[in-house]
Motif scaffolding. Structure first.
Motif, mmCIF file in Angstrom:
data_model
loop_
_atom_site.group_PDB
_atom_site.id
_atom_site.type_symbol
_atom_site.label_atom_id
_atom_site.label_comp_id
_atom_site.label_asym_id
_atom_site.label_seq_id
_atom_site.Cartn_x
_atom_site.Cartn_y
_atom_site.Cartn_z
ATOM 1 N N ASP A 8 0.818 -1.221 0.000
ATOM 2 C CA ASP A 8 0.000 0.000 0.000
ATOM 3 C C ASP A 8 0.847 1.265 0.000
ATOM 4 O O ASP A 8 0.630 2.180 0.801
ATOM 5 N N LEU A 9 1.821 1.301 -0.887
ATOM 6 C CA LEU A 9 2.732 2.445 -0.886
ATOM 7 C C LEU A 9 2.148 3.601 -1.694
ATOM 8 O O LEU A 9 1.491 3.400 -2.717
ATOM 9 N N THR A 10 2.385 4.783 -1.197
ATOM 10 C CA THR A 10 1.827 5.991 -1.802
ATOM 11 C C THR A 10 2.947 7.002 -2.062
ATOM 12 O O THR A 10 4.099 6.795 -1.660
ATOM 13 N N ILE A 11 2.574 8.110 -2.687
ATOM 14 C CA ILE A 11 3.528 9.193 -2.935
ATOM 15 C C ILE A 11 4.222 9.601 -1.626
ATOM 16 O O ILE A 11 5.410 9.918 -1.617
ATOM 17 N N ASP A 12 3.463 9.567 -0.553
ATOM 18 C CA ASP A 12 3.987 10.103 0.701
ATOM 19 C C ASP A 12 4.736 9.100 1.578
ATOM 20 O O ASP A 12 5.519 9.505 2.424
ATOM 21 N N ASN A 13 4.461 7.794 1.396
ATOM 22 C CA ASN A 13 5.133 6.846 2.298
ATOM 23 C C ASN A 13 6.136 5.930 1.608
ATOM 24 O O ASN A 13 6.800 5.124 2.261
ATOM 25 N N ILE A 14 6.256 6.042 0.286
ATOM 26 C CA ILE A 14 7.111 5.053 -0.394
ATOM 27 C C ILE A 14 8.587 5.203 -0.009
ATOM 28 O O ILE A 14 9.299 4.211 0.135
ATOM 29 N N THR A 15 9.024 6.439 0.187
ATOM 30 C CA THR A 15 10.460 6.640 0.418
ATOM 31 C C THR A 15 10.910 5.945 1.710
ATOM 32 O O THR A 15 11.890 5.197 1.710
ATOM 33 N N GLU A 16 10.167 6.152 2.787
ATOM 34 C CA GLU A 16 10.563 5.517 4.049
ATOM 35 C C GLU A 16 10.526 3.987 3.932
ATOM 36 O O GLU A 16 11.308 3.283 4.566
ATOM 37 N N GLY B 254 4.921 -3.147 -5.630
ATOM 38 C CA GLY B 254 3.675 -2.962 -6.372
ATOM 39 C C GLY B 254 2.385 -3.294 -5.632
ATOM 40 O O GLY B 254 1.310 -2.914 -6.073
ATOM 41 N N VAL B 255 2.469 -4.038 -4.518
ATOM 42 C CA VAL B 255 1.234 -4.581 -3.924
ATOM 43 C C VAL B 255 0.420 -3.515 -3.186
ATOM 44 O O VAL B 255 0.961 -2.765 -2.378
ATOM 45 N N LYS B 256 -0.881 -3.470 -3.513
ATOM 46 C CA LYS B 256 -1.803 -2.611 -2.770
ATOM 47 C C LYS B 256 -2.953 -3.481 -2.288
ATOM 48 O O LYS B 256 -3.418 -4.358 -3.024
ATOM 49 N N GLU B 257 -3.388 -3.240 -1.073
ATOM 50 C CA GLU B 257 -4.419 -4.078 -0.468
ATOM 51 C C GLU B 257 -5.643 -4.202 -1.380
ATOM 52 O O GLU B 257 -6.216 -5.287 -1.513
ATOM 53 N N SER B 258 -6.011 -3.098 -2.039
ATOM 54 C CA SER B 258 -7.220 -3.132 -2.872
ATOM 55 C C SER B 258 -7.051 -4.003 -4.119
ATOM 56 O O SER B 258 -8.032 -4.294 -4.800
ATOM 57 N N LEU B 259 -5.814 -4.387 -4.407
ATOM 58 C CA LEU B 259 -5.552 -5.212 -5.593
ATOM 59 C C LEU B 259 -5.283 -6.667 -5.235
ATOM 60 O O LEU B 259 -4.946 -7.477 -6.104
ATOM 61 N N VAL B 260 -5.381 -6.993 -3.932
ATOM 62 C CA VAL B 260 -5.137 -8.369 -3.482
ATOM 63 C C VAL B 260 -6.471 -9.113 -3.507
ATOM 64 O O VAL B 260 -7.461 -8.628 -2.967
ATOM 65 N N VAL B 261 -6.487 -10.260 -4.158
ATOM 66 C CA VAL B 261 -7.743 -11.007 -4.309
ATOM 67 C C VAL B 261 -7.638 -12.401 -3.685
ATOM 68 O O VAL B 261 -6.554 -12.981 -3.587
ATOM 69 N N ASP B 262 -8.784 -12.897 -3.251
ATOM 70 C CA ASP B 262 -8.913 -14.303 -2.845
ATOM 71 C C ASP B 262 -9.495 -15.050 -4.032
ATOM 72 O O ASP B 262 -10.517 -14.621 -4.591
ATOM 73 N N LEU B 263 -8.866 -16.134 -4.437
ATOM 74 C CA LEU B 263 -9.436 -16.912 -5.543
ATOM 75 C C LEU B 263 -10.607 -17.730 -5.027
ATOM 76 O O LEU B 263 -10.587 -18.230 -3.898
ATOM 77 N N GLY B 264 -11.635 -17.859 -5.849
ATOM 78 C CA GLY B 264 -12.770 -18.705 -5.493
ATOM 79 C C GLY B 264 -12.720 -20.005 -6.284
ATOM 80 O O GLY B 264 -11.679 -20.375 -6.833
ATOM 81 N N THR B 265 -13.841 -20.702 -6.319
ATOM 82 C CA THR B 265 -13.931 -21.989 -7.002
ATOM 83 C C THR B 265 -15.087 -21.914 -7.998
ATOM 84 O O THR B 265 -16.148 -21.372 -7.685
ATOM 85 N N VAL B 266 -14.863 -22.424 -9.173
ATOM 86 C CA VAL B 266 -15.879 -22.413 -10.234
ATOM 87 C C VAL B 266 -17.049 -23.326 -9.840
ATOM 88 O O VAL B 266 -16.831 -24.486 -9.470
ATOM 89 N N THR B 267 -18.265 -22.797 -9.874
ATOM 90 C CA THR B 267 -19.456 -23.598 -9.534
ATOM 91 C C THR B 267 -19.839 -24.472 -10.731
ATOM 92 O O THR B 267 -19.400 -24.215 -11.866
ATOM 93 N N PRO B 268 -20.696 -25.461 -10.495
ATOM 94 C CA PRO B 268 -21.150 -26.298 -11.627
ATOM 95 C C PRO B 268 -21.800 -25.447 -12.713
ATOM 96 O O PRO B 268 -21.549 -25.667 -13.900
ATOM 97 N N GLU B 269 -22.594 -24.455 -12.321
ATOM 98 C CA GLU B 269 -23.263 -23.604 -13.319
ATOM 99 C C GLU B 269 -22.233 -22.823 -14.137
ATOM 100 O O GLU B 269 -22.323 -22.726 -15.364
ATOM 101 N N GLN B 270 -21.253 -22.267 -13.422
ATOM 102 C CA GLN B 270 -20.198 -21.504 -14.118
ATOM 103 C C GLN B 270 -19.407 -22.417 -15.057
ATOM 104 O O GLN B 270 -19.061 -22.028 -16.178
#
Lengths: 327, 327
Positions: A8-16, B254-270
Motif C-alpha cells: 500500500d505504498l503511496t507518494i507520501d510513504n514510499i520513500t521511508e 507494487g502490492v496494494k491491499e485493494s488489488l489483493v484477491v482471494d481466488l474462489g472456485t468455479v461452480t457447476p453452473e459456471q
C-alpha cells in the motif's frame, strides 16, 4: 530484525519504505549512500510531479547513454562532466590547501596506452601542431622538489581530436600522450603542441541534451596532467590557455583561474638548451602536490564541517567515508 | 541575455553555475526539471561526500545497466522499479479518486506482441499451469459499464517466466498474453492459469545491487492488466493473490491491499456456462476507470497542493506539467 511490511505504498510513504527494505544491508556506508540516493531521486519526482512520459524519456535517455559507451568512449562520464558532477566529486575528494595546485575534471579521454618516456620527449607526432616547449616543476607545499613523480600527460592533436577518437586507433601508437618522471630537482620538461579548443563528442545522447539546453559542446584549449607519487594525493588537473574563446563557458566546468596560463616565447638560450626553435611557444608551470596525510585530514575536516552546516548531526568518518554515527 | 561566466567552480558554487548555463534552454518545463535534477544530484554528492571511487563505481554500474538492456529486457526500468521510482511516478501521474481501481507498476515485461482475441479466449498454452477462470467487469466511477475497452493482460507461465524471457522467443507466438475488449455490459472474461511468484531477472547489475542490499528478487503472484478507452485515464494495474509468501515484500513495491484477491472456485453452473472444469479456480474482479477529465483535475490539484506543502510558491500547471509561474 523483523522484516518491514511493504504494501500500500503511496507518494507520501514510499520513500521511508524503500529505506526500510534497503536498511537490511550490512554495509553502513552503502546504506547511507542508498538512503540519500533514494531520497533525492524520490524528491526529484515529487518536486517536479514527474509524468510517466517524462520518466520513460529518462529511461530511454539513460539506456541510450549506456549503449553509447565503448572501450574508448564513456558517455556516462561525459554526462557527469556536463552536469557538473565530475568537478564537484573531484573537489570533494581532493581538497586543496592554499598554494597547492587545484584539480579539475579527468574527462573521458585518459587511457593507459601512453608509454613511459624520458624527460625531453616529444609527445605529439602531429606535423600541423604549433610547437610548444613545456618546462615544469613539481614540488611539495613546503617548496621541496619531488623527484620520480609519475606524470601522465595527454592532449588532442591540432584538429582537436584525441588519438582514441580515430576509427583506426588500436592502442599501438598512442599520440599526444606520454608518461614521464620528474628528476631529482622536481623538474620535468617535454615538447608538445599548443592545445586547441575542441568539441566534446556531441553525436550521442549527451550532445542532444546539450542542444536541447541551448549549450555549446566546446572545451577551451587545455593540456591534461595526472601526478602520482607514493605519499602524495593523486592530482588530476589541466592547464588552460588564457584568452581562449571558451575560457568562461567550458562545457564540462573545468576551468579554474589558477590553472589558466599565458604562453611565453622560447628564448635563444632555451632554444639551444632544449633543442627547439627560437621563438617557439613556451609553457612554464610549477605544480604543487599535497601529501596523502594532509589531504585526508582536510577531507575529513571539511566533510564534518559540511555536515554541521547541513544540520546533519551524528555523522562520523569511517575508513575515510562519511557514515551515520550509531554509537 | 548575457552569457553566464563559468569559471572557478567549487563545491559551494557549482550548482548555481550549472543552473545558470542550463537556463539558456527555451523550454520552461525542461529548465525546471533540469534545475531540480542537478540540485538533487549535487546535493546527493555533497551530503554523502561522494568519493571518486564511489563515483566511478556508479558510472560503471549505470554503464552495465545500459549494456544489459535489449529489445526484451529493460534493466533501467528494473532499476527504477526496485528503487520505488516507478510506483511513485505512477502514483503521481495517475491519481485515483476513492472507489476507483488503483494502479501499480507496469514492469519490464509488457510487449505489443499480444494478438486481439475474443472474450472467452485462453491466454496461456502452458499445460502445467493451474486453470483459472477470470470473470471481470469494467465500469466508470458512477457505476456505468464501459464497453469496448481495450484490455491488455499478461502473466508468466507456471514456471514464473514471461514468454519473452525464453531464448527462442521471436514474437510470433506470444503466450500468457492477450488483448480483449469488454462487451456492451462492461464484462470481459478469459481463461488463464493461476499466477505464481517469480524472481525479477537477477543475473544483471540490478540483481547484484539487490544482493548487496540484502534484498530478495521475488515478486508475489500477480496478473497484469492495462485498460485503454478514449476519454478514460490509461489504467496500468495488476491483481495479487492473498497469502503469497511475498505479499508484503514485493521486490518492486507494487502490492496494494485493494488489488489483493482471494481466488474462489468455479461452480457447476459456471463450469457449464464458461466451458471450464467444475472446481477450477476462479478470479472475479470489478475494475473501475476514471475519466481523463477527472484524472487531469485531480492531478493538477494534487500537484499544486504538494507544492504548497513543500513551500514552493509561484508554481503553475502548463500543458499538464508543473512549471515556475513567471508571470
Amino acid at each position: 530484525m523483523p522484516k518491514p511490511v511493504i504494501k500500500d505504498l503511496t507518494i507520501d510513504n514510499i520513500t521511508e519504505n524503500v529505506h526500510s527494505i534497503n536498511s537490511q544491508a550490512d554495509d553502513a556506508r552503502l546504506k547511507y549512500v542508498m538512503e540519500r540516493l533514494v531520497t533525492h531521486m524520490h524528491d526529484f519526482a515529487r518536486e517536479t510531479r514527474l509524468s510517466t512520459d517524462e520518466w520513460m524519456a529518462g529511461i530511454e535517455f539513460l539506456t541510450a547513454v549506456g549503449k553509447k559507451c565503448t572501450d574508448v568512449r564513456q558517455e556516462f562520464i561525459l554526462l557527469s562532466d556536463t552536469l557538473g558532477l565530475s568537478l564537484l566529486v573531484d573537489s570533494i575528494d581532493h581538497p586543496k590547501p592554499p598554494a597547492s595546485t587545484e584539480g579539475t575534471v579527468l574527462g573521458p579521454y585518459h587511457t593507459h596506452d601512453a608509454q613511459d618516456q624520458t624527460i625531453g620527449t616529444g609527445i605529439s607526432a602531429d606535423p600541423d601542431g604549433t610547437p610548444l616547449l613545456c618546462l615544469c616543476t613539481v614540488k611539495s607545499t613546503s617548496g621541496q622538489p619531488i623527484s620520480d613523480v609519475k606524470i601522465d600527460i595527454w592532449e588532442t592533436d591540432s584538429k582537436g581530436s584525441y588519438d582514441v577518437q580515430y576509427e583506426d586507433y588500436n592502442g599501438d601508437k598512442p599520440d599526444g600522450r606520454a608518461v614521464i618522471r620528474s628528476d631529482a630537482d622536481g623538474v620535468f620538461w617535454f615538447k608538445a603542441i599548443v592545445p586547441v579548443p575542441y568539441q566534446i563528442p556531441d553525436d550521442g545522447p549527451v550532445g542532444e541534451m546539450l542542444e536541447k539546453l541551448g549549450r555549446h559542446p566546446w572545451r577551451p584549449s587545455h593540456m591534461h596532467f595526472m601526478f602520482e607519487k607514493e605519499g602524495f594525493d593523486h592530482l588530476i588537473t589541466a592547464l588552460y590557455l588564457r584568452g581562449d574563446p571558451y575560457e568562461s563557458s567550458d562545457a564540462v566546468f573545468g576551468v579554474k583561474e589558477s590553472l589558466v596560463v599565458d604562453l611565453g616565447t622560447v628564448t635563444p638560450e632555451q632554444a639551444k638548451q632544449y633543442g627547439v626553435k627560437e621563438g617557439a611557444k613556451l609553457l612554464e608551470y610549477d605544480f604543487v602536490l599535497v601529501t596523502d596525510d594532509e589531504t585526508r585530514k582536510l577531507r575529513d575536516e571539511r566533510a564534518l564541517e559540511a555536515m554541521k552546516r547541513l544540520g546533519r548531526e551524528h555523522m562520523a568518518i569511517k575508513g575515510g567515508l562519511l557514515v551515520p554515527d550509531v554509537d
